[in-house]
Scaffold this motif. Structure first.
Motif, PDB file in Angstrom:
ATOM      1  N   LEU A   1     -37.405  55.993  34.380  1.00 36.48           N
ATOM      2  CA  LEU A   1     -37.673  57.432  34.319  1.00 36.48           C
ATOM      3  C   LEU A   1     -36.576  58.214  35.016  1.00 36.48           C
ATOM      4  CD1 LEU A   1     -39.552  59.923  33.845  1.00 36.48           C
ATOM      5  CD2 LEU A   1     -40.631  59.367  36.043  1.00 36.48           C
ATOM      6  N   THR A   2     -36.089  59.250  34.327  1.00 35.45           N
ATOM      7  CA  THR A   2     -35.196  60.228  34.942  1.00 35.45           C
ATOM      8  C   THR A   2     -35.890  61.579  34.892  1.00 35.45           C
ATOM      9  OG1 THR A   2     -33.218  59.024  34.234  1.00 35.45           O
ATOM     10  CG2 THR A   2     -32.943  61.331  34.840  1.00 35.45           C
ATOM     11  N   SER A   3     -36.078  62.206  36.053  1.00 34.60           N
ATOM     12  CA  SER A   3     -36.855  63.431  36.135  1.00 34.60           C
ATOM     13  C   SER A   3     -36.044  64.520  36.816  1.00 34.60           C
ATOM     14  CB  SER A   3     -38.150  63.181  36.926  1.00 34.60           C
ATOM     15  OG  SER A   3     -38.946  64.340  36.968  1.00 34.60           O
ATOM     16  N   ARG A   4     -35.867  65.644  36.090  1.00 31.28           N
ATOM     17  CA  ARG A   4     -35.207  66.826  36.647  1.00 31.28           C
ATOM     18  C   ARG A   4     -36.242  67.940  36.727  1.00 31.28           C
ATOM     19  NH1 ARG A   4     -31.358  63.972  33.791  1.00 31.28           N
ATOM     20  NH2 ARG A   4     -29.360  63.728  34.870  1.00 31.28           N
ATOM     21  N   GLN A   5     -36.441  68.485  37.919  1.00 32.75           N
ATOM     22  CA  GLN A   5     -37.632  69.278  38.211  1.00 32.75           C
ATOM     23  C   GLN A   5     -37.285  70.689  38.680  1.00 32.75           C
ATOM     24  OE1 GLN A   5     -39.324  66.722  41.206  1.00 32.75           O
ATOM     25  NE2 GLN A   5     -39.596  65.018  39.775  1.00 32.75           N
ATOM     26  N   SER A   6     -37.977  71.679  38.075  1.00 30.72           N
ATOM     27  CA  SER A   6     -37.811  73.056  38.531  1.00 30.72           C
ATOM     28  C   SER A   6     -38.362  73.239  39.931  1.00 30.72           C
ATOM     29  CB  SER A   6     -38.529  74.026  37.573  1.00 30.72           C
ATOM     30  OG  SER A   6     -37.843  74.142  36.358  1.00 30.72           O
ATOM     31  N   PHE A   7     -39.417  72.491  40.249  1.00 29.89           N
ATOM     32  CA  PHE A   7     -40.026  72.497  41.581  1.00 29.89           C
ATOM     33  C   PHE A   7     -40.145  71.042  42.022  1.00 29.89           C
ATOM     34  CE2 PHE A   7     -42.142  75.507  38.682  1.00 29.89           C
ATOM     35  CZ  PHE A   7     -41.602  76.680  39.151  1.00 29.89           C
ATOM     36  N   PRO A   8     -40.082  70.752  43.316  1.00 31.38           N
ATOM     37  CA  PRO A   8     -40.197  69.354  43.740  1.00 31.38           C
ATOM     38  C   PRO A   8     -41.569  68.806  43.373  1.00 31.38           C
ATOM     39  CG  PRO A   8     -40.294  70.830  45.638  1.00 31.38           C
ATOM     40  CD  PRO A   8     -39.920  71.669  44.468  1.00 31.38           C
ATOM     41  N   GLY A   9     -41.604  67.840  42.447  1.00 31.37           N
ATOM     42  CA  GLY A   9     -42.870  67.336  41.946  1.00 31.37           C
ATOM     43  C   GLY A   9     -43.073  65.855  42.132  1.00 31.37           C
ATOM     44  N   THR A  10     -42.131  65.186  42.784  1.00 32.23           N
ATOM     45  CA  THR A  10     -42.243  63.755  43.006  1.00 32.23           C
ATOM     46  C   THR A  10     -42.274  63.507  44.501  1.00 32.23           C
ATOM     47  OG1 THR A  10     -40.930  63.380  41.012  1.00 32.23           O
ATOM     48  CG2 THR A  10     -41.253  61.506  42.467  1.00 32.23           C
ATOM     49  N   GLY A  11     -43.300  62.807  44.967  1.00 32.91           N
ATOM     50  CA  GLY A  11     -43.429  62.558  46.398  1.00 32.91           C
ATOM     51  C   GLY A  11     -44.467  63.472  47.013  1.00 32.91           C
ATOM     52  N   ASN A  12     -44.453  63.578  48.315  1.00 36.12           N
ATOM     53  CA  ASN A  12     -45.479  64.320  49.050  1.00 36.12           C
ATOM     54  C   ASN A  12     -45.049  65.771  49.231  1.00 36.12           C
ATOM     55  OD1 ASN A  12     -47.768  64.896  50.543  1.00 36.12           O
ATOM     56  ND2 ASN A  12     -46.877  64.173  52.462  1.00 36.12           N
ATOM     57  N   PHE A  13     -45.177  66.547  48.149  1.00 32.60           N
ATOM     58  CA  PHE A  13     -44.777  67.952  48.185  1.00 32.60           C
ATOM     59  C   PHE A  13     -45.999  68.841  48.020  1.00 32.60           C
ATOM     60  CE2 PHE A  13     -40.772  65.961  46.788  1.00 32.60           C
ATOM     61  CZ  PHE A  13     -39.901  66.527  47.709  1.00 32.60           C
ATOM     62  N   ASP A  14     -45.903  70.053  48.536  1.00 36.58           N
ATOM     63  CA  ASP A  14     -46.944  71.063  48.366  1.00 36.58           C
ATOM     64  C   ASP A  14     -46.691  71.757  47.027  1.00 36.58           C
ATOM     65  OD1 ASP A  14     -48.694  73.168  48.425  1.00 36.58           O
ATOM     66  OD2 ASP A  14     -47.953  74.048  50.293  1.00 36.58           O
ATOM     67  N   LEU A  15     -47.362  71.287  45.968  1.00 43.05           N
ATOM     68  CA  LEU A  15     -47.104  71.822  44.638  1.00 43.05           C
ATOM     69  C   LEU A  15     -47.381  73.316  44.573  1.00 43.05           C
ATOM     70  CD1 LEU A  15     -48.564  69.065  42.277  1.00 43.05           C
ATOM     71  CD2 LEU A  15     -46.184  69.428  42.952  1.00 43.05           C
ATOM     72  N   PHE A  16     -48.499  73.749  45.131  1.00 41.85           N
ATOM     73  CA  PHE A  16     -48.858  75.155  45.048  1.00 41.85           C
ATOM     74  C   PHE A  16     -47.950  76.004  45.939  1.00 41.85           C
ATOM     75  CE2 PHE A  16     -53.488  73.854  43.984  1.00 41.85           C
ATOM     76  CZ  PHE A  16     -53.075  73.474  42.714  1.00 41.85           C
ATOM     77  N   GLY A  17     -47.543  75.471  47.069  1.00 38.14           N
ATOM     78  CA  GLY A  17     -46.666  76.215  47.961  1.00 38.14           C
ATOM     79  C   GLY A  17     -45.283  76.439  47.376  1.00 38.14           C
ATOM     80  N   ASN A  18     -44.843  75.538  46.493  1.00 40.96           N
ATOM     81  CA  ASN A  18     -43.523  75.652  45.878  1.00 40.96           C
ATOM     82  C   ASN A  18     -43.569  76.302  44.504  1.00 40.96           C
ATOM     83  OD1 ASN A  18     -41.551  74.335  47.739  1.00 40.96           O
ATOM     84  ND2 ASN A  18     -42.958  72.617  47.521  1.00 40.96           N
ATOM     85  N   ALA A  19     -44.745  76.702  44.059  1.00 39.23           N
ATOM     86  CA  ALA A  19     -44.910  77.214  42.699  1.00 39.23           C
ATOM     87  C   ALA A  19     -44.292  78.596  42.527  1.00 39.23           C
ATOM     88  CB  ALA A  19     -46.395  77.271  42.355  1.00 39.23           C
ATOM     89  N   HIS A  20     -44.101  78.952  41.263  1.00 44.72           N
ATOM     90  CA  HIS A  20     -43.706  80.318  40.910  1.00 44.72           C
ATOM     91  C   HIS A  20     -44.782  80.868  39.987  1.00 44.72           C
ATOM     92  CE1 HIS A  20     -41.257  83.779  39.989  1.00 44.72           C
ATOM     93  NE2 HIS A  20     -41.355  83.524  38.689  1.00 44.72           N
ATOM     94  N   GLY A  21     -45.390  82.006  40.367  1.00 48.51           N
ATOM     95  CA  GLY A  21     -46.548  82.471  39.625  1.00 48.51           C
ATOM     96  C   GLY A  21     -47.649  81.437  39.733  1.00 48.51           C
TER      97      GLY A  21
ATOM     98  N   PHE B   1     -34.050  66.189  41.589  1.00 47.86           N
ATOM     99  CA  PHE B   1     -33.771  65.009  40.762  1.00 47.86           C
ATOM    100  C   PHE B   1     -34.471  63.797  41.350  1.00 47.86           C
ATOM    101  CE2 PHE B   1     -31.247  61.196  39.895  1.00 47.86           C
ATOM    102  CZ  PHE B   1     -31.185  61.233  38.508  1.00 47.86           C
ATOM    103  N   TRP B   2     -35.093  63.013  40.452  1.00 48.26           N
ATOM    104  CA  TRP B   2     -35.713  61.759  40.865  1.00 48.26           C
ATOM    105  C   TRP B   2     -35.582  60.764  39.725  1.00 48.26           C
ATOM    106  CZ3 TRP B   2     -39.529  58.349  39.416  1.00 48.26           C
ATOM    107  CH2 TRP B   2     -39.978  57.453  40.394  1.00 48.26           C
ATOM    108  N   ALA B   3     -35.348  59.500  40.065  1.00 48.77           N
ATOM    109  CA  ALA B   3     -35.190  58.497  39.013  1.00 48.77           C
ATOM    110  C   ALA B   3     -35.618  57.128  39.528  1.00 48.77           C
ATOM    111  CB  ALA B   3     -33.737  58.446  38.536  1.00 48.77           C
ATOM    112  N   ASN B   4     -36.088  56.291  38.591  1.00 50.12           N
ATOM    113  CA  ASN B   4     -36.283  54.867  38.869  1.00 50.12           C
ATOM    114  C   ASN B   4     -35.710  54.084  37.700  1.00 50.12           C
ATOM    115  OD1 ASN B   4     -38.177  55.032  36.817  1.00 50.12           O
ATOM    116  ND2 ASN B   4     -39.961  54.846  38.162  1.00 50.12           N
ATOM    117  N   GLU B   5     -36.168  52.866  37.497  1.00 51.78           N
ATOM    118  CA  GLU B   5     -35.577  52.018  36.465  1.00 51.78           C
ATOM    119  C   GLU B   5     -35.802  52.539  35.050  1.00 51.78           C
ATOM    120  OE1 GLU B   5     -37.638  51.056  38.787  1.00 51.78           O
ATOM    121  OE2 GLU B   5     -36.454  49.763  40.132  1.00 51.78           O
TER     122      GLU B   5
END
Length: 267
Positions: A24-44, A18-22
């Motif tokens: 945007l409300t974002s609910r994410q299957s994989f951590p997609g906000t901030g400094n995350f390894d998108l490919f490392g957390n991916a499925h398929g 979960f991530w939100a600001n003034e």
């Protein structure tokens, strides 16, 4: 050689990132906000899967992408899309957009309702990488409202060789997105695949996965019941049968994937 055992992992709505600001409300299957390894957390090959609500008059100003296939499903409201390759259009609810960022594109995505007293927009945005880098950027869209009214699954976008002509093309030969609004009590079947990602956009559904025990992934109700915001990650599973429960409208998104970031499984 013994084939791999099918698995089904439930990601309950309450466990989504979960991530939100003034605005945007974002609910994410994989951590997609901030400094995350998108490919490392991916499925398929699915690297991002965000369910976002954007306040009226707000959105993402011009920003740049490269070498990514970006698929946007508009759930409620409308999204104004504009990019550096001349596309300017409004995507209404029931419309899917597919953008090839390729060698580089700058675009903006905003709530098409520019008045702060208007309606929010809800979108599910999904990213998969291309199978070839530095392609020509492109943007395509399709209104699926009429096609989905039958209750049957629709192949919305696909890069696979068996894609129907009606599917929007993406530049990943291993992936296809199916969307359905199943009618209550009438099962629909989705194809099995080495990797699958089922997401309940709204409503409640019962899920049966060939080759797996429903009890192995269900934590809420007998028979594999999932509700809004729940996701199911599948590996090496057979066909997936989905039945809408109750009288409320149901809507699902299902990624059929035949590769992961480390090893292609089939073409």
């Amino acid at each position: 050689m013994t084939p791999p055992a099918p698995t089904a992992r439930l990601i309950p709505s309450s466990s989504r990132h979960f991530w939100a600001n003034e605005w945007l409300t974002s609910r994410q299957s994989f951590p997609g906000t901030g400094n995350f390894d998108l490919f490392g957390n991916a499925h398929g090959v699915l690297a991002m899967h965000n369910d976002d609500v954007v306040a009226p008059g707000e959105g993402l100003d011009a920003h740049r992408h490269r070498n990514m296939e970006i698929v946007t499903w508009v759930v409620d409201g409308a999204v104004a899309h504009r990019d550096s390759h001349g596309t300017a259009e409004t995507l209404a609810a029931g419309t899917v957009g597919a953008m090839t960022a390729g060698r580089g594109v700058t675009h903006s995505e905003r709530n098409a309702n520019t008045t702060h007293r208007g309606a929010s927009v809800r979108v599910v945005q999904m990213w998969v990488p291309p199978h070839t880098d530095d392609l020509e950027p492109a943007h395509r869209s399709a209104d699926l409202t009429d096609a989905l009214a039958t209750g049957d699954p629709v192949v919305a976008v696909s890069g696979r060789s068996d894609a129907p002509e009606t599917a929007l093309p993406i530049r990943n030969r291993y992936a296809a997105l199916h969307i359905a609004r199943p009618h209550p009590g009438r099962p629909v079947e989705l194809p099995g695949a080495p990797f699958g990602h089922l997401y309940v956009v709204r409503g409640a559904v019962t899920v049966e996965v060939a080759g797996t025990d429903a009890a192995s992934f269900d934590t809420s109700a007998p028979g594999g019941a999932l509700s809004q915001g729940d996701a199911l990650r599948l590996t090496d599973a057979g066909p997936v049968t989905v039945t809408a429960e109750g009288i409320d409208a149901a809507e699902i998104l299902y990624w059929e994937m035949h590769a992961s970031f480390d090893v292609p499984r089939s073409v």
